[in-house]
Design a protein around this motif. Sequence first.
Motif, PDB file in Angstrom:
ATOM      1  N   ARG A   3       0.838  -1.201   0.000  1.00 45.38           N
ATOM      2  CA  ARG A   3       0.000   0.000   0.000  1.00 45.38           C
ATOM      3  C   ARG A   3       0.873   1.251   0.000  1.00 45.38           C
ATOM      4  O   ARG A   3       1.834   1.351   0.770  1.00 45.38           O
ATOM      5  N   TYR A   4       0.509   2.216  -0.855  1.00 41.20           N
ATOM      6  CA  TYR A   4       1.233   3.475  -0.970  1.00 41.20           C
ATOM      7  C   TYR A   4       0.217   4.614  -0.826  1.00 41.20           C
ATOM      8  O   TYR A   4      -0.855   4.571  -1.436  1.00 41.20           O
ATOM      9  N   THR A   5       0.558   5.632  -0.034  1.00 40.64           N
ATOM     10  CA  THR A   5      -0.364   6.741   0.179  1.00 40.64           C
ATOM     11  C   THR A   5       0.356   8.078   0.068  1.00 40.64           C
ATOM     12  O   THR A   5       1.538   8.202   0.387  1.00 40.64           O
ATOM     13  N   LEU A   6      -0.401   9.073  -0.361  1.00 43.29           N
ATOM     14  CA  LEU A   6       0.054  10.465  -0.399  1.00 43.29           C
ATOM     15  C   LEU A   6      -1.094  11.339   0.055  1.00 43.29           C
ATOM     16  O   LEU A   6      -2.193  11.286  -0.513  1.00 43.29           O
ATOM     17  N   GLY A   7      -0.885  12.128   1.098  1.00 47.44           N
ATOM     18  CA  GLY A   7      -1.907  13.032   1.610  1.00 47.44           C
ATOM     19  C   GLY A   7      -1.423  14.464   1.594  1.00 47.44           C
ATOM     20  O   GLY A   7      -0.241  14.738   1.848  1.00 47.44           O
ATOM     21  N   VAL A   8      -2.328  15.396   1.319  1.00 39.82           N
ATOM     22  CA  VAL A   8      -1.978  16.809   1.212  1.00 39.82           C
ATOM     23  C   VAL A   8      -3.034  17.652   1.927  1.00 39.82           C
ATOM     24  O   VAL A   8      -4.237  17.382   1.820  1.00 39.82           O
ATOM     25  N   LEU A   9      -2.580  18.667   2.658  1.00 39.36           N
ATOM     26  CA  LEU A   9      -3.465  19.667   3.247  1.00 39.36           C
ATOM     27  C   LEU A   9      -2.861  21.037   2.969  1.00 39.36           C
ATOM     28  O   LEU A   9      -1.674  21.266   3.228  1.00 39.36           O
ATOM     29  N   PHE A  10      -3.683  21.964   2.451  1.00 36.89           N
ATOM     30  CA  PHE A  10      -3.227  23.330   2.171  1.00 36.89           C
ATOM     31  C   PHE A  10      -4.353  24.293   2.522  1.00 36.89           C
ATOM     32  O   PHE A  10      -5.515  24.048   2.202  1.00 36.89           O
TER      33      PHE A  10
ATOM     34  N   SER B 237       3.507   7.559   2.711  1.00 42.69           N
ATOM     35  CA  SER B 237       3.823   6.317   3.413  1.00 42.69           C
ATOM     36  C   SER B 237       3.812   5.161   2.423  1.00 42.69           C
ATOM     37  O   SER B 237       3.178   5.228   1.362  1.00 42.69           O
ATOM     38  N   ALA B 238       4.520   4.101   2.791  1.00 39.83           N
ATOM     39  CA  ALA B 238       4.552   2.881   1.983  1.00 39.83           C
ATOM     40  C   ALA B 238       4.637   1.691   2.928  1.00 39.83           C
ATOM     41  O   ALA B 238       5.362   1.728   3.932  1.00 39.83           O
ATOM     42  N   ARG B 239       3.876   0.660   2.600  1.00 39.63           N
ATOM     43  CA  ARG B 239       3.874  -0.550   3.415  1.00 39.63           C
ATOM     44  C   ARG B 239       3.911  -1.767   2.505  1.00 39.63           C
ATOM     45  O   ARG B 239       3.110  -1.887   1.574  1.00 39.63           O
ATOM     46  N   GLY B 240       4.840  -2.673   2.772  1.00 42.71           N
ATOM     47  CA  GLY B 240       4.915  -3.935   2.045  1.00 42.71           C
ATOM     48  C   GLY B 240       4.687  -5.084   2.995  1.00 42.71           C
ATOM     49  O   GLY B 240       5.354  -5.173   4.034  1.00 42.71           O
ATOM     50  N   GLY B 241       3.734  -5.961   2.668  1.00 46.41           N
ATOM     51  CA  GLY B 241       3.419  -7.095   3.526  1.00 46.41           C
ATOM     52  C   GLY B 241       3.615  -8.420   2.798  1.00 46.41           C
ATOM     53  O   GLY B 241       3.034  -8.633   1.730  1.00 46.41           O
ATOM     54  N   TYR B 242       4.431  -9.313   3.364  1.00 49.70           N
ATOM     55  CA  TYR B 242       4.680 -10.631   2.782  1.00 49.70           C
ATOM     56  C   TYR B 242       3.708 -11.626   3.407  1.00 49.70           C
ATOM     57  O   TYR B 242       3.723 -11.854   4.624  1.00 49.70           O
ATOM     58  N   ARG B 243       2.853 -12.201   2.603  1.00 47.32           N
ATOM     59  CA  ARG B 243       1.807 -13.084   3.104  1.00 47.32           C
ATOM     60  C   ARG B 243       2.393 -14.374   3.679  1.00 47.32           C
ATOM     61  O   ARG B 243       3.277 -14.993   3.075  1.00 47.32           O
ATOM     62  N   LEU B 244       1.873 -14.789   4.835  1.00 49.79           N
ATOM     63  CA  LEU B 244       2.257 -16.050   5.462  1.00 49.79           C
ATOM     64  C   LEU B 244       1.199 -17.116   5.190  1.00 49.79           C
ATOM     65  O   LEU B 244       0.143 -16.825   4.623  1.00 49.79           O
ATOM     66  N   ALA B 245       1.499 -18.332   5.610  1.00 46.84           N
ATOM     67  CA  ALA B 245       0.580 -19.441   5.338  1.00 46.84           C
ATOM     68  C   ALA B 245      -0.762 -19.238   6.035  1.00 46.84           C
ATOM     69  O   ALA B 245      -1.814 -19.584   5.487  1.00 46.84           O
ATOM     70  N   ARG B 246      -0.728 -18.664   7.230  1.00 43.50           N
ATOM     71  CA  ARG B 246      -1.977 -18.388   7.935  1.00 43.50           C
ATOM     72  C   ARG B 246      -2.718 -17.262   7.236  1.00 43.50           C
ATOM     73  O   ARG B 246      -2.137 -16.237   6.897  1.00 43.50           O
TER      74      ARG B 246
END
Length: 253
Positions: free
Chosen positions: A66-73, A97-106
């Motif tokens: 997931r990748y996000t970009l937020g702006v307030l002006f 922000s950036a988040r990388g998640g490696y899936r597990l067996a569960r």
Amino acid sequence: MRLVLCTVFLATGVAAPLAVAEVEDETRPWKVSAELGAIATSGNTETTTIQGKIEADHNTLKWSNRYTLGVLFKEDQVNQPDGSQETVKTAERIAVSARGGYRLAREHSNLFIYGSHVDDEFAAYSTYSTVSIGYGARLYDGSRAQLDMEIGPGYYWADQRLNDGSTVTESSAIGRGALQFDWQLTDSADFRQVLSVETGPDNTRTVSDTSLSTRINSAMKMKVGFNLTSDTDVAPDMESTDTMTYVNLVYSF
């Protein structure tokens, strides 16, 4: 850099004014949304406010990213001591922000790596960056509600703004925990609560975002939300908590 990011964001807003465009084709690895809210007044009071976010999810067999970009002006008309009026910038915030998640067996469990950076010209911290690794899992999986969590160690570095306008750099190891609760209230209304806490020896930062989306018709929704960012360690005379209430019109296709 700020100007480039704002230009990219506003260009997206022109393509979908005051809206969220959602790509929900499950056969595609990418799911993208872009939302934008704006307020402009003129006459006795002149203000301009732009707020929004771009979010991209990338899913493969083994990875969920997931990748996000937020702006307030925000600009406001301010009365000067000589009686004149001047339009000044009163808020400018960029968060990525950036988040990388490696899936597990569960099912719904993963190992993740997360990074974020906030640049805020008017907050107690002018910059705030975090990296973290850890474990994520789904705590509750119902037919209409889901609760996800993640927890792990990390590191942060930030520039704290002092009362004289100067900054002091601080950094340390932290522990980070986050929760996301999604609840489909009805067929046309969705509630979401996102909460993260990053705590270390110098500061504890809490970020909360609460939102409710309701469908107007098959193509349009309205989203209202409340965002809070709080720090335990701020300079004297600086506010420790910043809040924002927003209303966005959502267009889906």
